[in-house]
Design an enzyme around this catalytic site. Structure first.
Site, PDB file in Angstrom:
ATOM      1  N   GLU A 198      -3.149   4.644  -1.175  1.00 29.61           N
ATOM      2  CA  GLU A 198      -3.939   4.911  -2.381  1.00 29.61           C
ATOM      3  C   GLU A 198      -5.323   4.297  -2.254  1.00 29.61           C
ATOM      4  O   GLU A 198      -5.499   3.225  -1.662  1.00 29.61           O
ATOM      5  CB  GLU A 198      -3.281   4.308  -3.631  1.00 29.61           C
ATOM      6  CG  GLU A 198      -2.006   4.962  -4.091  1.00 29.61           C
ATOM      7  CD  GLU A 198      -1.494   4.351  -5.395  1.00 29.61           C
ATOM      8  OE1 GLU A 198      -2.328   3.778  -6.151  1.00 29.61           O
ATOM      9  OE2 GLU A 198      -0.291   4.426  -5.646  1.00 29.61           O
TER      10      GLU A 198
ATOM     11  N   GLU B 140       4.439  -0.088  -5.676  1.00 30.87           N
ATOM     12  CA  GLU B 140       3.736  -1.352  -5.906  1.00 30.87           C
ATOM     13  C   GLU B 140       4.647  -2.421  -6.524  1.00 30.87           C
ATOM     14  O   GLU B 140       4.392  -2.923  -7.621  1.00 30.87           O
ATOM     15  CB  GLU B 140       2.511  -1.124  -6.795  1.00 30.87           C
ATOM     16  CG  GLU B 140       1.424  -0.318  -6.120  1.00 30.87           C
ATOM     17  CD  GLU B 140       0.178  -0.153  -6.986  1.00 30.87           C
ATOM     18  OE1 GLU B 140      -0.895   0.103  -6.430  1.00 30.87           O
ATOM     19  OE2 GLU B 140       0.279  -0.269  -8.236  1.00 30.87           O
TER      20      GLU B 140
END
Length: 665
Positions: free
Chosen positions: A303, A146
């Site tokens: 995710e 991320e």
């Protein structure tokens, strides 16, 4: 080649005693989990100092999951540097937008232009590839995690000057592009340039006195982090060229230009954490963005939470069926894998209350685990039928990060004008009609589409107008809105009349732009209905275009608010204001009818219906977002894949609340 969708997610056994690991394996098999993401935040454990690497514990984990027939997405662990690095090399730490120098802590804490970070992150990636590259169960490399944030330290300021010199070549060209004659900003040497933040050009995070400077820093920051990613990509690829590489994106994440990043991803992946206030269309649009990054290729849902998202203001549980529904929504929009964060719930720090496959109780006797297991067995039965299938679309919405940054840095016309809000209005209208829309960039080919929509195309980058002009000439329908065609790639106004380089295509001239405060509204009538006009009202003149509707009030009452222009074989529409939901539904239906674009399936409120195609077969996904059951008639002969039964036209399809059905036709 995968025989089924991979199913699993982030697994952090290093946070647990080894006695727990075998129990995890048992429960993974029970749930149908066949893939784990490992090593996401282990840098400090793997490298205790500059020269020492300790892989023994990771060796045990890698051997354990291989013995249990689990596939691995192996992360490089570089999203948080070790404390020793910050202690010995404080220049590795970021400086915030307000000029505050960070200390060690949290994550995303490394300056992307720190030579120290660059050296050691690449070295670790290389070491991991050399040690584990021969493991035949590694299905992908997961670089860092991320990527995000910004840095304004001296490393970045110096690197910014180098980036600018490469971009502009001469200081004279930079002065021209930035219009530095304004407010006495003329530069005579590169080292006079400083990073634009609260210490210099900004008076708020998104309020700047020099848009060109701040816009370029946005580009520079995105490129800086991309260079970090690319360095690790090259390190692992040099050792394991056969293993695909990705990093997990975050939907419409403003600081990073994902359309540029996508060129360096072997496949796109992302993390889906919808807020409780997000609409179903908003979530679907993010999936379609990720699919569009690789021109329609399937992506990986890297995710999602099985139950709660701990960093939301309210940790609302996913109600029964919602985890399954949202998982299939990702698949319906192009996902070829369904993954979670996290496998086992942490016991400490900020993610101890984030949802997990295995809860703190440590056994399978939970509602969430039962739902995870149900989905796992369904995906096993579904097999590889939908893998590598594509979404057929004749409509596209053009989204551009440079345009997003520039529009929201602009000092005017309205602080309420938000780029993604306008994009979502058009996307939602198509979504609710069951008409698929690709999210594309300025570099994508337009010729495969019949309709291209570009909400608030404030910035016209080089070549964009030529591409649109050719598209319309050849018979395409182009739709754009107020405040479009205003500036070039440097955020300099294109003189000679708005909408600049789009003026001939649209056949209009915009004289003024009225920005209405929230308490003021205008209106207009279209197709027999009166609609709201708010936030922005462009006041325009017809040149070759025809007016389709006019404003009802104020000094510009009677002037056009909606226009259509015939250009070559195609049509170009201009919507001069923001309106209401009913207008977008009616207006886009008119556009679709003109191009003979029909929905995948007749709309039913609250039921999302999408399509993926492969080898001449259609896969229809029916997703009931309602809290009540819905019954629909099937329109074609096919097979219900989740129930493994044949169906005939007219067979009623019963969808329970939050229910899902997949039909192969």
């Amino acid at each position: 080649m995968a025989k089924k969708m991979l199913y699993g997610g982030d697994y952090n056994p290093e946070q647990w005693e080894e006695s727990v690991w075998e129990e995890d394996m048992r429960m993974f098999h029970l749930a149908g989990i066949d893939c784990v993401t490992l090593n996401v935040f282990s840098w400090a454990a793997l490298q205790p100092d500059e020269v020492t690497y300790r892989f023994e514990r990771l060796d045990k984990i890698m051997d354990l999951v291989r013995k249990n027939n689990l596939k691995v997405v192996l992360a490089t662990s570089t999203a948080a540097h070790p404390a020793w690095m910050a202690k010995k090399y404080p220049e590795v730490l970021r400086t915030e937008f307000n000029g505050m120098k960070r200390k060690f802590g949290s994550r995303h804490n490394s300056c992307p232009n720190s030579p120290v970070y660059q050296k050691y992150s690449r070295a670790l990636a290389e070491k991991l590839a050399e040690r584990y590259g021969k493991y035949d169960n590694i299905v992908a490399w997961h670089i860092s995690n991320e990527y995000g944030g910004e840095c304004y330290c001296e490393n970045c300021e110096k690197a910014f000057r180098v980036w600018l010199k490469e971009k502009y070549g001469t200081i004279e060209e930079l002065n021209r592009a930035w219009n530095t004659s304004f407010w006495g900003h003329t530069f005579y040497d590169w080292d006079e340039i400083v990073a634009p933040n609260l210490q210099s050009e900004h008076f708020a995070e998104n309020r700047t006195t020099f848009q060109g400077i701040s816009l370029d820093y946005r580009r520079f920051n995105s490129d800086s982090m991309l260079n970090n990613y690319r360095a690790e990509y090259e390190a692992v690829k040099a050792v394991t060229p056969h293993i695909p590489v990705t990093t997990n994106l975050m939907g419409f994440y403003k600081p990073l230009d994902y359309q540029k990043w996508a060129k360096y991803l072997d496949f796109a992946s992302w993390d889906n954490y919808p807020d409780t206030v997000d609409t179903n269309a908003a979530v679907a649009m993010r999936h379609d963005l990720i699919r569009g990054l690789k021109q329609g290729a399937p992506f990986v849902l890297m995710e999602q939470t099985p139950s709660v998202t701990n960093w939301h203001p309210y940790n609302l549980l996913k109600r029964p069926g919602v985890m399954r529904l949202l998982s299939y929504q990702a698949v319906a929009h192009g996902a070829d894998a369904v993954m979670f964060f996290q496998m086992r719930r942490s016991i400490g720090a900020c993610e101890k209350f984030h949802g997990a496959v295995i809860d703190h109780v440590g056994n399978e006797n939970t509602r969430v685990f039962r739902e995870i297991s149900q989905l796992g067995h369904e995906l096993e039965a579904l097999g590889g039928r939908t893998l590598d299938s594509r979404t057929p679309s004749k409509t596209a919405i053009l989204v551009d990060w440079d345009n997003w940054w520039a529009l929201e840095y602009s000092a005017g016309p309205s602080c309420e004008l938000k780029y993604m809000d306008e994009v979502l209005l058009y996307y939602t209208a198509l979504y609710e009609k069951n008409v698929p829309a690709d999210i594309i960039s300025t570099e994508d080919d337009l010729s495969q589409y019949s309709v291209v929509i570009t909400p608030v195309l404030y910035m016209t980058k080089p070549g964009t107008d030529e591409k649109i002009r050719s598209f319309v000439k050849e018979g395409g329908t182009f739709v754009t809105t107020f405040f479009s065609g205003i500036v070039d790639e440097h955020d300099l106004v294109i003189t000679g009349g708005y909408p600049g380089k789009l003026r001939d295509i649209l056949g209009i001239w915009v004289e003024e732009t009225d920005a209405l405060p929230s308490y003021m509204k205008n209106s207009f009538t279209w197709n027999g209905k009166t609609h709201e006009a708010g936030i922005i009202c462009d006041i325009m003149h017809m040149e070759t275009a025809q007016p389709l509707a006019v404003y009802d009030s104020d000094f510009y009452a009677g002037t056009p608010v909606l226009s259509a222009n015939t250009y070559g074989k195609g049509r170009a529409y201009y919507v001069a204001t923001r309106s209401d939901k009913d207008f977008y539904a009616d207006f886009l239906q008119h556009i679709l009818d003109e191009q003979n674009i029909t929905p995948i399936y007749p709309p039913c409120e609250g039921v999302e219906i999408t399509e993926r195609d492969k080898d001449g077969k259609r896969y229809l996904f029916f997703l009931n977002h309602n809290d009540f059951p819905v019954t629909l008639p099937l329109q074609a002969e096919g097979t219900s894949l989740l129930e493994n039964r044949p169906c005939q036209p007219g067979t009623p399809l019963h969808l329970p609340p939050k229910g899902v059905a997949i039909y192969q036709c």
